[in-house]
Design an enzyme around this catalytic site. Structure first.
Site, PDB file in Angstrom:
ATOM      1  N   HIS A  48      33.325  38.790  39.483  1.00  0.00           N
ATOM      2  CA  HIS A  48      34.549  38.663  38.591  1.00  0.00           C
ATOM      3  C   HIS A  48      34.939  37.139  38.264  1.00  0.00           C
ATOM      4  O   HIS A  48      34.361  36.297  38.880  1.00  0.00           O
ATOM      5  CB  HIS A  48      36.008  39.064  39.354  1.00  0.00           C
ATOM      6  CG  HIS A  48      35.865  40.526  39.504  1.00  0.00           C
ATOM      7  ND1 HIS A  48      36.942  41.410  39.960  1.00  0.00           N
ATOM      8  CD2 HIS A  48      34.952  41.248  39.639  1.00  0.00           C
ATOM      9  CE1 HIS A  48      36.621  42.684  40.140  1.00  0.00           C
ATOM     10  NE2 HIS A  48      35.368  42.884  39.851  1.00  0.00           N
ATOM     11  N   GLU A  50      37.353  35.357  38.146  1.00  0.00           N
ATOM     12  CA  GLU A  50      38.000  34.591  39.252  1.00  0.00           C
ATOM     13  C   GLU A  50      37.459  34.059  40.216  1.00  0.00           C
ATOM     14  O   GLU A  50      37.351  32.930  40.743  1.00  0.00           O
ATOM     15  CB  GLU A  50      39.373  35.190  39.684  1.00  0.00           C
ATOM     16  CG  GLU A  50      40.474  35.622  38.577  1.00  0.00           C
ATOM     17  CD  GLU A  50      39.930  37.084  37.840  1.00  0.00           C
ATOM     18  OE1 GLU A  50      40.966  37.524  37.444  1.00  0.00           O
ATOM     19  OE2 GLU A  50      38.930  37.473  38.143  1.00  0.00           O
ATOM     20  N   CYS A  78      42.518  41.131  40.479  1.00  0.00           N
ATOM     21  CA  CYS A  78      42.495  42.344  41.310  1.00  0.00           C
ATOM     22  C   CYS A  78      42.672  41.789  42.740  1.00  0.00           C
ATOM     23  O   CYS A  78      42.774  40.701  42.997  1.00  0.00           O
ATOM     24  CB  CYS A  78      41.050  43.048  41.128  1.00  0.00           C
ATOM     25  SG  CYS A  78      39.818  42.089  41.807  1.00  0.00           S
ATOM     26  N   CYS A  81      40.133  39.450  44.012  1.00  0.00           N
ATOM     27  CA  CYS A  81      40.205  38.102  43.394  1.00  0.00           C
ATOM     28  C   CYS A  81      41.494  37.547  44.010  1.00  0.00           C
ATOM     29  O   CYS A  81      41.551  36.181  44.142  1.00  0.00           O
ATOM     30  CB  CYS A  81      40.272  38.240  41.771  1.00  0.00           C
ATOM     31  SG  CYS A  81      38.548  38.755  41.219  1.00  0.00           S
TER      32      CYS A  81
END
Length: 146
Positions: A48, A50, A78, A81
């Site tokens: 992801h 992040e 999420c 993250c």
């Protein structure tokens, strides 16, 4: 740079990765690192935006503690993250669109908000949402989730 200008760089990182997700780590008004989402090209479900930007800065700086840094991200982190932000000791998270903006849009959504992850942890991190909200929401129209 202003927070809006920094978030615009996160939006550009999302566009470059051809996903709705881009992230920037800044220290004050200075951008330190930028990353987009690379889940599909890397075949890595943890890639992801992040996590990617945290990895890049931690590797470059030689430390796992990013205290004093702010994460700007186009979408509310999420649970994975959010936890990565906590483990990295980031001081602040600033996001554009939030989970509630796309609850019907993302079929893979885990219904656990970033704030909930923070509250259940022993860490303290500031959380702000809604920065360049419409531009961040538009990324989901440009790059639908597969």
């Amino acid at each position: 740079m202003t927070p809006e200008e920094i978030m615009q760089v996160a939006i550009e990182a999302a566009e470059k990765s051809e996903t709705p997700y881009g992230a920037v780590i800044a220290q004050g008004s200075q951008i330190i690192e930028v990353a987009g989402n690379s889940v599909f090209p890397d075949n890595d479900p943890t890639a992801h935006a992040e996590v990617n930007v945290i990895r890049k800065l931690a590797m470059r700086s030689g430390t796992k503690s990013l205290e004093g840094y702010t994460l700007y991200t186009t979408y509310e982190p999420c649970p994975m993250c959010a936890a990565a932000c906590l483990w990295a000791n980031l001081s602040e998270i600033v996001y554009g669109a939030c989970v509630d903006d796309f609850v019907d849009y993302n079929p893979n959504l885990i219904d656990l908000r970033c704030q909930d992850v923070i509250e259940k942890s022993p860490f303290s991190v500031q959380l702000k949402g809604g920065l360049l909200l419409e531009q961040c929401k538009n990324l989901h129209k440009l790059y639908p989730i597969e």
